[in-house]
Design a protein around this motif. Structure first.
Motif, PDB file in Angstrom:
ATOM      1  N   GLU A 242      12.446  16.811 -15.969  1.00 25.09           N
ATOM      2  CA  GLU A 242      13.875  16.642 -16.255  1.00 25.09           C
ATOM      3  C   GLU A 242      14.617  16.287 -14.976  1.00 25.09           C
ATOM      4  OE1 GLU A 242      15.383  20.299 -17.792  1.00 25.09           O
ATOM      5  OE2 GLU A 242      14.664  21.500 -16.116  1.00 25.09           O
ATOM      6  N   GLU A 243      15.638  15.489 -15.132  1.00 23.25           N
ATOM      7  CA  GLU A 243      16.507  15.139 -14.003  1.00 23.25           C
ATOM      8  C   GLU A 243      17.516  16.261 -13.839  1.00 23.25           C
ATOM      9  OE1 GLU A 243      17.442  10.815 -13.604  1.00 23.25           O
ATOM     10  OE2 GLU A 243      16.745  10.763 -15.683  1.00 23.25           O
ATOM     11  N   LYS A 244      17.494  16.893 -12.664  1.00 23.61           N
ATOM     12  CA  LYS A 244      18.292  18.090 -12.452  1.00 23.61           C
ATOM     13  C   LYS A 244      18.705  18.196 -10.986  1.00 23.61           C
ATOM     14  CE  LYS A 244      18.074  23.013 -13.642  1.00 23.61           C
ATOM     15  NZ  LYS A 244      17.206  24.095 -14.181  1.00 23.61           N
ATOM     16  N   ASP A 245      19.979  18.503 -10.771  1.00 22.76           N
ATOM     17  CA  ASP A 245      20.510  18.702  -9.410  1.00 22.76           C
ATOM     18  C   ASP A 245      20.218  17.513  -8.504  1.00 22.76           C
ATOM     19  OD1 ASP A 245      21.337  21.234 -10.241  1.00 22.76           O
ATOM     20  OD2 ASP A 245      19.423  22.147  -9.639  1.00 22.76           O
ATOM     21  N   GLY A 246      20.362  16.316  -9.068  1.00 19.48           N
ATOM     22  CA  GLY A 246      20.175  15.108  -8.265  1.00 19.48           C
ATOM     23  C   GLY A 246      18.732  14.737  -8.000  1.00 19.48           C
ATOM     24  N   GLY A 247      17.786  15.434  -8.627  1.00 15.64           N
ATOM     25  CA  GLY A 247      16.371  15.115  -8.446  1.00 15.64           C
ATOM     26  C   GLY A 247      15.617  15.301  -9.743  1.00 15.64           C
ATOM     27  N   ILE A 248      14.295  15.269  -9.645  1.00 16.03           N
ATOM     28  CA  ILE A 248      13.443  15.446 -10.816  1.00 16.03           C
ATOM     29  C   ILE A 248      12.611  16.702 -10.618  1.00 16.03           C
ATOM     30  CG2 ILE A 248      11.531  14.471 -12.141  1.00 16.03           C
ATOM     31  CD1 ILE A 248      12.594  11.700 -11.437  1.00 16.03           C
ATOM     32  N   LYS A 249      12.621  17.563 -11.629  1.00 15.75           N
ATOM     33  CA  LYS A 249      11.848  18.801 -11.577  1.00 15.75           C
ATOM     34  C   LYS A 249      11.024  18.941 -12.845  1.00 15.75           C
ATOM     35  CE  LYS A 249      14.795  21.595  -8.565  1.00 15.75           C
ATOM     36  NZ  LYS A 249      15.527  22.882  -8.427  1.00 15.75           N
ATOM     37  N   GLY A 250       9.895  19.616 -12.713  1.00  8.22           N
ATOM     38  CA  GLY A 250       9.088  19.917 -13.881  1.00  8.22           C
ATOM     39  C   GLY A 250       9.704  21.058 -14.668  1.00  8.22           C
ATOM     40  N   VAL A 251       9.679  20.938 -15.987  1.00 10.69           N
ATOM     41  CA  VAL A 251      10.124  22.049 -16.833  1.00 10.69           C
ATOM     42  C   VAL A 251       9.104  23.169 -16.684  1.00 10.69           C
ATOM     43  CG1 VAL A 251      10.491  22.772 -19.224  1.00 10.69           C
ATOM     44  CG2 VAL A 251      11.390  20.573 -18.426  1.00 10.69           C
ATOM     45  N   PRO A 252       9.540  24.378 -16.356  1.00 11.42           N
ATOM     46  CA  PRO A 252       8.581  25.441 -16.008  1.00 11.42           C
ATOM     47  C   PRO A 252       7.801  25.955 -17.212  1.00 11.42           C
ATOM     48  CG  PRO A 252      10.806  26.318 -16.049  1.00 11.42           C
ATOM     49  CD  PRO A 252      10.933  24.827 -16.226  1.00 11.42           C
ATOM     50  N   PHE A 253       6.685  26.586 -16.921  1.00 13.00           N
ATOM     51  CA  PHE A 253       5.868  27.233 -17.936  1.00 13.00           C
ATOM     52  C   PHE A 253       5.127  28.386 -17.280  1.00 13.00           C
ATOM     53  CE2 PHE A 253       3.511  23.773 -16.052  1.00 13.00           C
ATOM     54  CZ  PHE A 253       2.241  24.275 -15.827  1.00 13.00           C
ATOM     55  N   VAL A 254       4.605  29.271 -18.113  1.00 15.82           N
ATOM     56  CA  VAL A 254       3.860  30.439 -17.628  1.00 15.82           C
ATOM     57  C   VAL A 254       2.383  30.223 -17.919  1.00 15.82           C
ATOM     58  CG1 VAL A 254       3.473  32.915 -17.980  1.00 15.82           C
ATOM     59  CG2 VAL A 254       5.801  32.016 -17.850  1.00 15.82           C
ATOM     60  N   VAL A 255       1.556  30.468 -16.925  1.00 11.08           N
ATOM     61  CA  VAL A 255       0.110  30.329 -17.078  1.00 11.08           C
ATOM     62  C   VAL A 255      -0.490  31.705 -17.369  1.00 11.08           C
ATOM     63  CG1 VAL A 255       0.051  28.354 -15.530  1.00 11.08           C
ATOM     64  CG2 VAL A 255      -0.368  30.632 -14.597  1.00 11.08           C
ATOM     65  N   PRO A 256      -1.710  31.754 -17.909  1.00 10.05           N
ATOM     66  CA  PRO A 256      -2.331  33.061 -18.156  1.00 10.05           C
ATOM     67  C   PRO A 256      -2.541  33.880 -16.887  1.00 10.05           C
ATOM     68  CG  PRO A 256      -3.414  31.354 -19.443  1.00 10.05           C
ATOM     69  CD  PRO A 256      -2.488  30.650 -18.501  1.00 10.05           C
ATOM     70  N   GLY A 257      -3.000  33.223 -15.799  1.00  8.45           N
ATOM     71  CA  GLY A 257      -3.252  33.935 -14.554  1.00  8.45           C
ATOM     72  C   GLY A 257      -4.631  33.634 -14.005  1.00  8.45           C
ATOM     73  N   GLY A 258      -4.907  34.149 -12.821  1.00  8.35           N
ATOM     74  CA  GLY A 258      -6.223  33.970 -12.209  1.00  8.35           C
ATOM     75  C   GLY A 258      -6.576  32.509 -12.033  1.00  8.35           C
ATOM     76  N   ARG A 259      -7.739  32.117 -12.606  1.00 13.72           N
ATOM     77  CA  ARG A 259      -8.221  30.745 -12.451  1.00 13.72           C
ATOM     78  C   ARG A 259      -7.524  29.761 -13.385  1.00 13.72           C
ATOM     79  NH1 ARG A 259     -12.367  30.003 -16.499  1.00 13.72           N
ATOM     80  NH2 ARG A 259     -12.864  31.961 -17.536  1.00 13.72           N
ATOM     81  N   PHE A 260      -6.624  30.251 -14.232  1.00 17.33           N
ATOM     82  CA  PHE A 260      -5.943  29.392 -15.193  1.00 17.33           C
ATOM     83  C   PHE A 260      -4.592  28.948 -14.635  1.00 17.33           C
ATOM     84  CE2 PHE A 260      -8.451  32.383 -17.900  1.00 17.33           C
ATOM     85  CZ  PHE A 260      -9.376  31.459 -18.362  1.00 17.33           C
ATOM     86  N   ASN A 261      -4.471  27.695 -14.259  1.00 17.07           N
ATOM     87  CA  ASN A 261      -3.223  27.154 -13.729  1.00 17.07           C
ATOM     88  C   ASN A 261      -2.589  26.139 -14.670  1.00 17.07           C
ATOM     89  OD1 ASN A 261      -2.564  28.281 -11.064  1.00 17.07           O
ATOM     90  ND2 ASN A 261      -4.613  27.589 -10.533  1.00 17.07           N
ATOM     91  N   GLU A 262      -3.000  26.181 -15.944  1.00 17.04           N
ATOM     92  CA  GLU A 262      -2.482  25.240 -16.920  1.00 17.04           C
ATOM     93  C   GLU A 262      -1.668  25.997 -17.969  1.00 17.04           C
ATOM     94  OE1 GLU A 262      -6.123  24.498 -14.990  1.00 17.04           O
ATOM     95  OE2 GLU A 262      -5.894  25.866 -16.682  1.00 17.04           O
ATOM     96  N   MET A 263      -0.915  25.240 -18.763  1.00 18.69           N
ATOM     97  CA  MET A 263      -0.196  25.831 -19.888  1.00 18.69           C
ATOM     98  C   MET A 263      -1.133  25.857 -21.082  1.00 18.69           C
ATOM     99  SD  MET A 263       3.379  24.684 -21.648  1.00 18.69           S
ATOM    100  CE  MET A 263       3.933  25.448 -23.169  1.00 18.69           C
ATOM    101  N   TYR A 264      -1.487  27.057 -21.499  1.00 19.59           N
ATOM    102  CA  TYR A 264      -2.396  27.225 -22.632  1.00 19.59           C
ATOM    103  C   TYR A 264      -1.601  27.443 -23.917  1.00 19.59           C
ATOM    104  CZ  TYR A 264      -6.680  27.076 -19.992  1.00 19.59           C
ATOM    105  OH  TYR A 264      -7.723  26.628 -19.231  1.00 19.59           O
ATOM    106  N   GLY A 265      -2.190  26.981 -25.040  1.00 22.07           N
ATOM    107  CA  GLY A 265      -1.495  26.958 -26.312  1.00 22.07           C
ATOM    108  C   GLY A 265      -0.986  28.297 -26.796  1.00 22.07           C
ATOM    109  N   TRP A 266      -1.864  29.099 -27.396  1.00 23.56           N
ATOM    110  CA  TRP A 266      -1.342  30.325 -27.999  1.00 23.56           C
ATOM    111  C   TRP A 266      -0.990  31.378 -26.977  1.00 23.56           C
ATOM    112  CZ3 TRP A 266      -4.924  34.233 -30.823  1.00 23.56           C
ATOM    113  CH2 TRP A 266      -6.156  34.360 -30.180  1.00 23.56           C
TER     114      TRP A 266
END
Length: 621
Positions: free
Chosen positions: A178-202
Motif C-alpha cells: 500500500e502507498e502510505k506516508d509518501g512511500g510504499i509499505k507491505g501490509v503486515p501479517f503475523v507468522v506462526p514463529g520459529g522457522r516459519f516466516n510466511e503468512m500461513y492460511g488457517w
C-alpha cells in the motif's frame, strides 16, 4: 521495590551460576542453587529464589538490553509476577510484535536470511509477483538494486505444470503493498514463529482471534486484507506465500475472520468488499465439480500440484522410493530426477503424492487419519467450515445489507445461502454422523464408507452450531472421555493412531499431541451448547499445561504439546517450533499465543486463581 542493575555484569553472573547446562536459559533442568542475590547501585540487595523468578530476571535483563540500555531498572513485581499475568502480558506486549512481518524492503531483507532460502542466498531470492500487480512489480524491480532479490512476474494463468517448473527456483510470493506516508509499505501479517516466516492460511485466523482480544484490530484487519489479495491474484487463500504452495489452499476460515473484524470496526464498505471476495472464493475454489466438490455434494481437499513436494527435508521420501529405485537399478537421487522429469511413469507414486500434497492442504500435516487417502475423504471439519461460510453469508446479507447483496455476476438474498447451508447440514448428517457411536466421522466418497478413525475434529460441528442438541449431548458423552487428557484434547485416540514403530513413526497431529486450533474450536463449540463445566475444565487443562511449561522452561510457548504428559517435549516429525531460543522467547508461537489469550477470556476467575498457583487439573477436576 526497584533495582537498578548493570545488565552485562548481572547477566554474566546469573548465567554462570544458574545456567548449568549452558543453553542460555534457566529451567528446572539446571542444577544451580536456584538463589541469586542482586544488588542495586544504591547498595540494596535481594535474593531471587526459584526457577521461575530467576528466568524472569533473565528475561527482564534481556528486554532492557535489547532496548539498548546498559543498566536496567527491574521492579520486583516483574520478577515475582503472577504466571498467568506475565504470560498474557508477554504475548500482548512482545510476542505479537516479534511475529509481525511485511513483504517490503525491510521484510524481504529478513527473508533473505531465512534458513529455508540458504541455497538461494548465493544467488538472488526470487520474489514472485502476480501478473496484474504493476505496483508490486515496479517496487520489487527497484529493490533489485538494493537487495539480493529477483523480481519475477507470474504468468496470467498459473498451471500445476508451471508451479512444478519453479521447484528448482523456489521463492516468496508477494502480498499486498500500500502507498502510505509518501512511500510504499507491505501490509503486515503475523507468522506462526520459529522457522516459519510466511503468512500461513488457517494459522492466520486463529492468530487473529488473539490479536482482536489484545486490541490489535488493525493487524487482524490487515491479515484479512492479505487473504483478499491472495484470492484476487493467486486464486485462493494459500497454504503459505511461497511459490510451491500456488496449487494449495488451506482450511477456510475467511468469513469467520471478516465477521470478527467487522464486529469491532463496523466498517461496512470494508465488509462489502471482503464479502464479495469470500463468495468468489467459495464458488471458484470449493464449489467446482470434479475438483474440491464431490459427487455427493460434500467437499474434499485437493492439492493440484504435480510430483514430489519440494518443501520436505532431503531424504524424507527415501523409504518410499527405494524399492522403485532398486527395481530400475538406479540410485534414489537418479530415480527422483527421472520421475520428476517424466522419464519414469509411476501411477502408484502419482496417487501417493496427490494424497500427500492434499494432506498438507488440509492443515493436518501429518496424521494417520488422512494418510494415503486424503483426496478421497469428505472431512468433517472442512464441510463444517463451509457450512459456516454459508451461514455467515446468509446472516451478513440479512443483517448488514438489507437482505440483498450484489456481486459482479449475481444478486443474493439470505434465503439462497440458508438453503445451501441446510442442504449441507443434511448431507453431513447423512454421510458423517454415526448415531451408533455418537460421533462425527470422515466419509470416503470413493469407497462409500465411513472412517473409523476418531479425532478431535469430531467436535467441529459444535463450533459451527450444526449439531442438534441430541447430537451435541452424544458427542460430549462419547467423545470427551475418549480424547480428554491431562493437558486437553488429543489429536486422536491412541487406538485410532495404532502402533508406533520404526516403520510406522509418530505423526504430529495424532495422539499424544494436542493443537491450539482444535482446543479453541472445541471450547467455543461446548459453550455454544451450554456445556459450560466441560468447557471450563478443558480450558483449564490446556492453560495449565502452557503455564506450567512456561514457568519451568524459561517462558517457552511452542507450536504443539504432548497433552498426555502435559509437556512441550514432543517427539514427532519436524520437532517442536518455538523451543529454540536463547535468554527469552521473542515470539512464543502464533496460534498458541492466541489460544492462551482466548482461553483466559473464557476462564472463570476461580480457575484463574488456581492456575496462578499451578494446581494440577487432576486435583481441580
Amino acid at each position: 521495590m526497584i533495582f537498578n542493575l548493570k545488565i552485562e555484569e548481572t547477566l554474566s553472573k546469573l548465567l554462570q551460576q544458574e545456567d548449568t547446562d549452558g543453553d542460555k536459559k534457566i529451567t528446572i533442568e539446571d542444577k544451580g542453587p536456584k538463589a541469586f542475590e542482586i544488588a542495586s547501585v544504591n547498595g540494596e540487595s535481594y535474593t531471587v529464589k526459584g526457577t521461575y523468578q530467576l528466568s524472569n530476571l533473565l528475561q527482564e535483563l534481556v528486554i532492557a538490553k535489547n532496548d539498548g540500555n546498559t543498566t536496567a531498572e527491574i521492579p520486583l513485581n516483574k520478577i515475582d509476577e503472577q504466571p498467568v499475568s506475565r504470560i498474557s502480558r508477554m504475548i500482548r506486549d512482545y510476542y505479537w510484535k516479534g511475529l509481525t512481518r511485511r513483504i517490503d524492503e525491510t521484510g524481504v531483507e529478513k527473508l533473505i536470511a531465512d534458513t529455508k532460502n540458504e541455497a538461494l542466498t548465493a544467488e538472488r531470492l526470487p520474489v514472485y509477483i502476480p501478473f496484474y500487480d504493476e505496483l508490486a512489480f515496479s517496487y520489487y524491480k527497484n529493490l533489485e538494486n538494493k537487495l539480493s532479490i529477483k523480481a519475477c512476474k507470474l504468468p496470467e494463468f498459473i498451471s500445476p505444470e508451471y508451479v512444478k517448473s519453479l521447484n528448482n527456483k523456489p521463492g516468496i510470493l508477494s502480498l499486498k503493498l500500500e502507498e502510505k506516508d509518501g512511500g510504499i509499505k507491505g501490509v503486515p501479517f503475523v507468522v506462526p514463529g520459529g522457522r516459519f516466516n510466511e503468512m500461513y492460511g488457517w494459522d492466520s485466523y486463529f492468530e487473529s482471534v488473539g490479536l482482536l482480544l489484545d486490541g490489535k484490530v488493525d493487524l487482524a484487519k490487515a491479515m484479512a486484507d492479505n487473504f483478499q489479495y491472495e484470492i484476487k491474484h493467486y486464486g485462493k487463500i494459500l497454504n503459505a506465500n511461497r511459490s510451491y504452495y500456488l496449487t494449495r489452499t488451506q482450511p477456510p476460515f475467511y468469513t469467520s475472520l471478516i465477521r470478527e473484524v467487522y464486529e469491532v470496526t463496523k466498517d461496512i464498505s470494508w465488509l462489502k468488499s471482503h464479502l464479495k471476495t469470500a463468495i468468489k472464493e467459495y464458488e471458484t475454489v470449493w464449489m467446482v465439480e470434479g475438483k474440491r466438490l464431490t459427487e455427493n455434494g460434500l467437499n474434499r481437499y485437493l492439492a493440484e500440484g504435480i510430483g514430489i513436494t519440494p518443501e520436505v527435508e532431503e531424504g524424507h521420501y527415501d523409504a518410499l522410493l527405494k524399492p522403485f529405485a532398486d527395481e530400475t537399478n538406479c540410485s534414489i537421487e537418479d530415480y527422483i530426477l527421472k520421475y520428476q522429469n517424466g522419464e519414469i511413469q509411476n501411477d502408484f507414486l502419482d496417487t501417493y503424492f496427490l494424497h500427500d500434497r492434499t494432506v498438507r492442504e488440509s492443515g493436518h500435516d501429518t496424521s494417520y487419519r488422512i494418510e494415503g487417502n486424503c483426496a478421497d475423504l469428505n472431512l468433517v471439519e472442512l464441510n463444517v467450515l463451509l457450512y459456516k461460510y454459508e451461514l455467515d453469508f446468509a446472516e451478513l446479507i440479512k443483517n448488514e445489507f438489507e437482505n440483498t447483496f450484489e456481486t459482479n455476476s449475481k444478486i443474493f438474498d439470505s434465503a439462497y445461502w440458508l438453503n445451501k447451508a441446510n442442504k449441507r447440514k443434511e448431507r453431513i448428517n447423512t454421510f458423517c454422523w454415526n448415531s451408533n457411536n455418537g460421533l462425527y466421522l470422515d466419509y470416503n466418497h470413493v469407497t462409500k464408507t465411513q472412517s473409523i478413525f476418531i479425532a478431535a475434529t469430531t467436535f467441529s460441528p459444535l463450533w459451527s452450531g450444526l449439531a442438534s442438541k441430541q447430537q451435541a449431548e452424544a458427542l460430549v458423552k462419547r467423545a470427551l472421555p475418549l480424547l480428554k487428557e491431562k493437558g486437553g484434547i488429543a489429536g486422536s485416540t491412541k487406538e485410532s493412531r495404532g502402533e508406533i514403530n520404526d516403520s510406522r513413526p509418530h505423526r504430529q497431529w495424532d495422539y499424544p499431541n494436542g493443537w491450539a486450533p482444535h482446543q479453541m474450536m472445541i471450547w467455543k463449540g461446548l459453550l455454544n451448547y451450554n456445556f459450560n463445566d466441560e468447557a471450563q475444565e478443558l480450558i483449564y487443562r490446556w492453560l495449565f499445561m502452557i503455564t506450567k511449561n512456561a514457568v519451568d522452561y524459561n517462558g517457552t510457548i511452542p507450536e504443539k504439546y504432548d497433552v498426555v504428559d502435559a509437556t512441550h517435549k514432543v517427539f514427532a516429525e519436524y520437532g517442536n517450533v518455538g523451543t529454540d531460543f536463547e535468554y527469552i522467547s521473542q515470539e512464543g508461537f502464533g496460534w498458541m499465543n492466541a489460544s492462551y489469550q482466548y482461553g483466559l477470556s473464557l476462564l472463570e476467575n476461580k480457575y484463574i486463581e488456581k492456575l496462578n498457583k499451578l494446581i494440577d487439573p487432576e486435583i481441580v477436576f
